[in-house]
Scaffold this motif. Structure first.
Motif, PDB file in Angstrom:
ATOM      1  N   ARG A 224       0.899  -1.227   0.102  1.00  0.00           N
ATOM      2  CA  ARG A 224       0.024  -0.029  -0.219  1.00  0.00           C
ATOM      3  C   ARG A 224       0.793   1.504   0.195  1.00  0.00           C
ATOM      4  O   ARG A 224       0.509   1.990  -0.917  1.00  0.00           O
ATOM      5  CB  ARG A 224      -0.933  -0.010   1.171  1.00  0.00           C
ATOM      6  N   ALA A 225       1.963   1.331   0.920  1.00  0.00           N
ATOM      7  CA  ALA A 225       2.736   2.419   0.797  1.00  0.00           C
ATOM      8  C   ALA A 225       3.341   2.736  -0.339  1.00  0.00           C
ATOM      9  O   ALA A 225       3.514   3.843  -0.945  1.00  0.00           O
ATOM     10  CB  ALA A 225       3.805   2.200   1.861  1.00  0.00           C
ATOM     11  N   LEU A 226       3.821   1.465  -1.112  1.00  0.00           N
ATOM     12  CA  LEU A 226       4.422   1.673  -2.489  1.00  0.00           C
ATOM     13  C   LEU A 226       3.624   2.028  -3.629  1.00  0.00           C
ATOM     14  O   LEU A 226       3.869   2.999  -4.169  1.00  0.00           O
ATOM     15  CB  LEU A 226       5.103   0.343  -2.750  1.00  0.00           C
ATOM     16  N   VAL A 227       2.360   1.592  -3.453  1.00  0.00           N
ATOM     17  CA  VAL A 227       1.405   2.099  -4.582  1.00  0.00           C
ATOM     18  C   VAL A 227       0.904   3.301  -4.262  1.00  0.00           C
ATOM     19  O   VAL A 227       0.928   4.396  -5.277  1.00  0.00           O
ATOM     20  CB  VAL A 227       0.147   1.107  -4.349  1.00  0.00           C
ATOM     21  N   GLU A 228       0.654   4.058  -3.164  1.00  0.00           N
ATOM     22  CA  GLU A 228       0.490   5.182  -3.054  1.00  0.00           C
ATOM     23  C   GLU A 228       1.494   6.289  -3.264  1.00  0.00           C
ATOM     24  O   GLU A 228       1.382   7.362  -3.759  1.00  0.00           O
ATOM     25  CB  GLU A 228       0.047   5.622  -1.338  1.00  0.00           C
ATOM     26  N   GLN A 229       2.759   5.856  -3.116  1.00  0.00           N
ATOM     27  CA  GLN A 229       4.178   6.437  -3.399  1.00  0.00           C
ATOM     28  C   GLN A 229       4.166   6.843  -4.835  1.00  0.00           C
ATOM     29  O   GLN A 229       4.298   7.917  -5.248  1.00  0.00           O
ATOM     30  CB  GLN A 229       5.153   6.027  -2.757  1.00  0.00           C
ATOM     31  N   MET A 230       3.786   5.690  -5.702  1.00  0.00           N
ATOM     32  CA  MET A 230       3.827   5.451  -7.136  1.00  0.00           C
ATOM     33  C   MET A 230       2.820   6.524  -7.771  1.00  0.00           C
ATOM     34  O   MET A 230       3.060   7.113  -8.604  1.00  0.00           O
ATOM     35  CB  MET A 230       3.785   4.249  -7.426  1.00  0.00           C
ATOM     36  N   LEU A 231       1.520   6.497  -7.339  1.00  0.00           N
ATOM     37  CA  LEU A 231       0.692   7.284  -7.790  1.00  0.00           C
ATOM     38  C   LEU A 231       0.507   8.801  -7.423  1.00  0.00           C
ATOM     39  O   LEU A 231       0.284   9.556  -8.212  1.00  0.00           O
ATOM     40  CB  LEU A 231      -0.862   6.516  -6.977  1.00  0.00           C
ATOM     41  N   ALA A 232       1.230   8.927  -6.252  1.00  0.00           N
ATOM     42  CA  ALA A 232       1.477  10.479  -5.943  1.00  0.00           C
ATOM     43  C   ALA A 232       2.627  11.093  -6.769  1.00  0.00           C
ATOM     44  O   ALA A 232       2.422  12.179  -7.273  1.00  0.00           O
ATOM     45  CB  ALA A 232       1.845  10.515  -4.406  1.00  0.00           C
TER      46      ALA A 232
END
Length: 392
Positions: free
Chosen positions: A352-360
């Motif tokens: 979740r942290a990685l996906v959120e960082q990528m989308l941001a």
């Protein structure tokens, strides 16, 4: 794409079939990447997968963690895994590349090959383990090997933990994207291509999160039910290759052709089988909002450009399906123990942290999620090289 560090082609003296090994990068002298077997596998395919592994390792770099990211590598054998000659070919391939596995390539299951089969062939080929090259990097090799063996022995509802963590990571990637878009889980529909290890686990976790799986595709075709499929029944009716016994279908389940999963009215498409599944032609049939790459390289670049122009977001494989690889190393290095709940919690939190960082990053750069993921990896690779070195 940069030139890989090592690239070799092996020709089997018995069958004339070929195998490939590409080491894209080393970190502390070691690389990581699975071994696949499929008819039509090519050197270019394996090189692309190896580069993807370099990025997956970098994306999971945590300076505070015990897990040390490795370099990226990949192996491939051009053979149908159902071919009667396949196992002997696998053993001979591993004998041929044994020095690489012993010294700097850690490998494991991938498309067409399960971990049990890789382990059995590795022993027959004279190897201690398919991941023995990483042993010198461990603080306590004996404890680490025991911990990983214990983790592989863990089962959840009769399914091995190692077969579930990857799908847990894919599902969490989907949930993170839905949360960011403000889309509720209930009423959101998903279609999954491939009901093997990754696709099957993804379908299970999506269903348990409240999504409705309306289509699954295997080698025989697509099974569809707009009201929702009984995922658990389909999983129980799979063979070793993820093919569903059609006698398990319910009266309202329909059978459609193989590509029908692309256009079943689902908001989420999960290609979880072969590479190059979505091309410039068949992308026209897609009416989903998100494509979530559980397989490696399922969406061709030209197709992704066309999809982006139509407002369809592709969540890339280098992030989405990286959970299995990371779980191996989190367990072996000691960030987590041999426990299912701990593994799922750590996987969910990390993905979740990685996906959120990528989308941001994608929003900030006005770029695709893939370009954002590549940019994050590009930022981290020099830091990893500076801290750990390529060869030492």
């Amino acid at each position: 794409m940069t030139t890989p560090l090592i690239s070799l082609t092996w020709t089997d003296h018995v069958t004339g079939l070929r195998g490939f090994l590409v080491v894209d990068r080393l970190v502390r002298g070691v690389s990581s990447g699975g071994l696949r077997m499929r008819e039509g596998c090519t050197a270019d395919e394996v090189a692309g997968l190896a580069r993807g592994m370099t990025m997956k390792e970098a994306l999971h770099y945590n300076p505070e963690g015990r897990y040390i990211p490795l370099g990226g590598a990949k192996g491939g054998i051009d053979c149908d895994p159902r071919d009667p000659r396949a196992y002997g070919l696998l053993v001979r391939y591993l004998r041929a590349v044994r020095p690489y596995v012993e010294c700097f390539w850690t490998t494991g299951e991938d498309l067409g090959l399960g971990q049990d089969l890789v382990d059995r062939a590795a022993v027959e080929a004279g190897l201690v383990s398919s991941v023995q090259a990483v042993y010198p990097l461990l603080d306590d090799e004996r404890a680490a090997r025991r911990r990983l063996a214990d983790a592989f022995a863990v089962e959840v509802d009769g399914i091995g933990l190692d077969e579930l963590v990857g799908g847990c990571g894919v599902a969490e990637s989907v949930l993170a994207a839905l949360d960011r878009a403000g889309v509720p889980y209930a009423g959101t529909r998903a279609a999954v291509q491939g009901l093997g290890t990754m696709g099957g686990a993804t379908a299970r976790f999506l269903t348990r999160a409240g999504l409705t799986v309306v289509a699954v595709a295997d080698i025989k075709g697509t099974i569809v039910n707009p009201a929702g499929l009984d995922v658990e029944a389909l999983l129980a009716a799979r063979d070793a290759y993820g093919t569903v016994d059609r006698s398990a279908l319910r009266p309202r389940d329909r059978e459609l052709p193989g590509d029908a999963w692309l256009s079943t009215g689902a908001e989420i498409l999960v290609p979880a089988a072969v590479s190059y599944a979505i091309d410039a032609v068949n992308q026209e049939a897609i009416d989903a909002r998100w494509i979530v790459e559980a397989a490696n390289m399922p969406v061709l670049p030209e197709a992704e450009e066309l999809l982006a122009a139509r407002g369809i977001t592709v969540l890339p494989d280098v992030v989405v399906n990286s959970g299995t690889n990371a779980w191996w190393w989190w367990t072996l290095f000691g960030d987590i123990g041999a426990d299912a709940e701990e593994a799922f919690a750590y996987t969910r939190r990390s993905m979740r942290a990685l996906v959120e960082q990528m989308l941001a990053r994608a929003d900030a750069d006005q770029a695709t999620p893939r370009a954002a993921a590549h940019a994050i990896a590009a930022d981290r690779l020099p830091v990893i090289a500076e801290r750990f070195g390529w060869y030492r």
